[in-house]
Write a protein that holds these residues in place. Structure first.
Motif, PDB file in Angstrom:
ATOM      1  N   THR A  50      -4.445 -97.736 -53.254  1.00 30.27           N
ATOM      2  CA  THR A  50      -5.288 -97.545 -54.678  1.00 30.27           C
ATOM      3  C   THR A  50      -6.014 -95.872 -54.928  1.00 30.27           C
ATOM      4  N   TYR A  51      -5.828 -95.602 -55.900  1.00 30.16           N
ATOM      5  CA  TYR A  51      -6.797 -93.887 -55.674  1.00 30.16           C
ATOM      6  C   TYR A  51      -7.538 -94.391 -57.266  1.00 30.16           C
ATOM      7  N   TYR A  52      -8.588 -93.835 -57.368  1.00 26.97           N
ATOM      8  CA  TYR A  52      -9.363 -93.794 -58.549  1.00 26.97           C
ATOM      9  C   TYR A  52      -9.600 -91.563 -58.369  1.00 26.97           C
ATOM     10  N   PRO A  53      -8.636 -90.758 -59.058  1.00 29.99           N
ATOM     11  CA  PRO A  53      -9.002 -89.647 -58.459  1.00 29.99           C
ATOM     12  C   PRO A  53     -10.807 -89.576 -60.153  1.00 29.99           C
ATOM     13  N   THR A  54     -10.693 -88.134 -59.796  1.00 27.12           N
ATOM     14  CA  THR A  54     -12.194 -87.718 -59.201  1.00 27.12           C
ATOM     15  C   THR A  54     -13.105 -88.142 -61.612  1.00 27.12           C
ATOM     16  N   HIS A  55     -14.198 -88.301 -60.667  1.00 30.82           N
ATOM     17  CA  HIS A  55     -14.338 -89.117 -62.140  1.00 30.82           C
ATOM     18  C   HIS A  55     -16.560 -89.451 -62.113  1.00 30.82           C
ATOM     19  N   THR A  56     -17.185 -89.921 -63.045  1.00 31.50           N
ATOM     20  CA  THR A  56     -18.768 -90.258 -62.480  1.00 31.50           C
ATOM     21  C   THR A  56     -18.510 -91.420 -63.679  1.00 31.50           C
ATOM     22  N   HIS A  57     -19.889 -91.862 -62.992  1.00 34.90           N
ATOM     23  CA  HIS A  57     -20.556 -93.209 -63.434  1.00 34.90           C
ATOM     24  C   HIS A  57     -21.975 -92.813 -64.010  1.00 34.90           C
ATOM     25  N   PRO A  58     -21.883 -93.714 -65.013  1.00 32.53           N
ATOM     26  CA  PRO A  58     -23.344 -93.382 -66.029  1.00 32.53           C
ATOM     27  C   PRO A  58     -24.546 -93.287 -65.388  1.00 32.53           C
ATOM     28  N   ASN A  59     -24.297 -94.744 -64.306  1.00 30.48           N
ATOM     29  CA  ASN A  59     -25.357 -95.586 -63.875  1.00 30.48           C
ATOM     30  C   ASN A  59     -25.788 -95.115 -62.348  1.00 30.48           C
ATOM     31  N   ARG A  60     -26.478 -94.980 -61.473  1.00 31.32           N
ATOM     32  CA  ARG A  60     -26.331 -95.149 -59.951  1.00 31.32           C
ATOM     33  C   ARG A  60     -25.956 -96.113 -60.024  1.00 31.32           C
ATOM     34  N   GLU A  61     -24.848 -96.220 -58.868  1.00 33.52           N
ATOM     35  CA  GLU A  61     -24.120 -96.940 -58.180  1.00 33.52           C
ATOM     36  C   GLU A  61     -24.483 -96.948 -57.045  1.00 33.52           C
ATOM     37  N   VAL A  62     -23.650 -98.121 -56.745  1.00 32.65           N
ATOM     38  CA  VAL A  62     -23.891 -98.528 -54.833  1.00 32.65           C
ATOM     39  C   VAL A  62     -22.188 -98.690 -54.581  1.00 32.65           C
ATOM     40  N   ARG A  63     -21.654 -98.541 -53.515  1.00 35.45           N
ATOM     41  CA  ARG A  63     -20.787 -99.956 -53.280  1.00 35.45           C
ATOM     42  C   ARG A  63     -21.109-100.076 -51.720  1.00 35.45           C
ATOM     43  N   TRP A  64     -21.088-100.850 -50.956  1.00 38.74           N
ATOM     44  CA  TRP A  64     -20.911-101.808 -49.848  1.00 38.74           C
ATOM     45  C   TRP A  64     -19.467-102.686 -49.277  1.00 38.74           C
ATOM     46  N   VAL A  65     -19.283-101.941 -48.176  1.00 37.59           N
ATOM     47  CA  VAL A  65     -18.271-102.200 -47.545  1.00 37.59           C
ATOM     48  C   VAL A  65     -18.186-103.555 -46.781  1.00 37.59           C
ATOM     49  N   ILE A  66     -17.019-104.684 -47.056  1.00 36.58           N
ATOM     50  CA  ILE A  66     -17.556-106.038 -46.869  1.00 36.58           C
ATOM     51  C   ILE A  66     -16.147-105.619 -45.635  1.00 36.58           C
ATOM     52  N   GLU A  67     -15.091-105.383 -46.170  1.00 37.49           N
ATOM     53  CA  GLU A  67     -13.817-105.789 -45.219  1.00 37.49           C
ATOM     54  C   GLU A  67     -13.225-104.586 -45.765  1.00 37.49           C
ATOM     55  N   GLY A  68     -12.502-104.041 -44.702  1.00 41.72           N
ATOM     56  CA  GLY A  68     -11.118-102.746 -44.738  1.00 41.72           C
ATOM     57  C   GLY A  68     -12.432-101.276 -45.055  1.00 41.72           C
ATOM     58  N   GLU A  69     -11.725-100.313 -45.577  1.00 36.39           N
ATOM     59  CA  GLU A  69     -11.975 -99.066 -45.393  1.00 36.39           C
ATOM     60  C   GLU A  69     -12.017 -98.153 -46.501  1.00 36.39           C
ATOM     61  N   VAL A  70     -12.656 -97.142 -46.999  1.00 37.87           N
ATOM     62  CA  VAL A  70     -12.238 -96.864 -48.345  1.00 37.87           C
ATOM     63  C   VAL A  70     -12.931 -94.977 -47.971  1.00 37.87           C
ATOM     64  N   VAL A  71     -11.871 -93.968 -48.471  1.00 35.67           N
ATOM     65  CA  VAL A  71     -12.685 -92.805 -48.181  1.00 35.67           C
ATOM     66  C   VAL A  71     -13.328 -92.213 -49.477  1.00 35.67           C
ATOM     67  N   ILE A  72     -14.315 -91.636 -50.079  1.00 35.28           N
ATOM     68  CA  ILE A  72     -15.510 -91.213 -50.909  1.00 35.28           C
ATOM     69  C   ILE A  72     -14.972 -89.737 -50.743  1.00 35.28           C
ATOM     70  N   GLY A  73     -14.642 -88.916 -51.690  1.00 39.46           N
ATOM     71  CA  GLY A  73     -14.524 -87.757 -52.070  1.00 39.46           C
ATOM     72  C   GLY A  73     -15.995 -87.403 -52.687  1.00 39.46           C
ATOM     73  N   ALA A  74     -17.274 -86.374 -52.544  1.00 38.79           N
ATOM     74  CA  ALA A  74     -17.877 -86.353 -53.386  1.00 38.79           C
ATOM     75  C   ALA A  74     -19.084 -85.012 -52.797  1.00 38.79           C
ATOM     76  N   GLU A  75     -19.422 -83.799 -53.816  1.00 41.22           N
ATOM     77  CA  GLU A  75     -19.926 -82.714 -52.981  1.00 41.22           C
ATOM     78  C   GLU A  75     -19.696 -81.656 -51.818  1.00 41.22           C
ATOM     79  N   GLY A  76     -17.646 -81.787 -52.357  1.00 45.77           N
ATOM     80  CA  GLY A  76     -17.577 -81.872 -51.176  1.00 45.77           C
ATOM     81  C   GLY A  76     -16.643 -82.010 -50.069  1.00 45.77           C
ATOM     82  N   LYS A  77     -16.939 -83.410 -49.565  1.00 49.95           N
ATOM     83  CA  LYS A  77     -16.882 -83.965 -48.443  1.00 49.95           C
ATOM     84  C   LYS A  77     -16.821 -85.217 -48.423  1.00 49.95           C
ATOM     85  N   GLU A  78     -15.895 -85.378 -47.388  1.00 49.79           N
ATOM     86  CA  GLU A  78     -14.923 -87.091 -47.932  1.00 49.79           C
ATOM     87  C   GLU A  78     -15.535 -87.844 -46.895  1.00 49.79           C
ATOM     88  N   ILE A  79     -16.014 -88.872 -47.218  1.00 53.84           N
ATOM     89  CA  ILE A  79     -16.920 -89.704 -46.286  1.00 53.84           C
ATOM     90  C   ILE A  79     -15.824 -91.233 -46.087  1.00 53.84           C
TER      91      ILE A  79
END
Length: 97
Positions: free
Chosen positions: A37-66
């Motif tokens: 799965t890949y989500y291209p660069t986007h924004t959300h109108p609200n404050r968002e939280v993602r809390w991983v319970i299984e697996g792994e994801v890479v988030i790109g934000a502010e010039g960093k890959e987290i």
């Protein structure tokens, strides 16, 4: 103001995460992204939280890959540009407010 906040909580228990996020005022739901799965660069109108319970994801934000693994939490301020991808698949609890 810090637009991206990462916490290595170690908490993976779904019920406990729901409780914490609801107490913080978030609307909460569970989501799953299959491998590739890949989500291209986007924004959300609200404050968002993602809390991983299984697996792994890479988030790109502010010039960093987290890289987020089980028990990790990321919080993004509204309108923060970011992208996401997972090679292994990821299940997480989402919060929005």
């Amino acid at each position: 103001m810090e637009r991206v906040k990462v916490q290595r909580t170690g908490i993976k228990d779904k019920e406990r995460i729901y409780e914490i996020l609801k107490r913080e005022g978030f609307s909460v739901y569970e989501w799953y992204d299959p491998p590739g799965t890949y989500y291209p660069t986007h924004t959300h109108p609200n404050r968002e939280v993602r809390w991983v319970i299984e697996g792994e994801v890479v988030i790109g934000a502010e010039g960093k890959e987290i890289v987020l693994k089980e028990g990790d939490r990321i919080e993004l301020e509204p309108q923060t540009p970011h992208w996401a991808k997972t090679e292994k698949g990821v299940r997480y609890i989402c919060g929005s407010k």
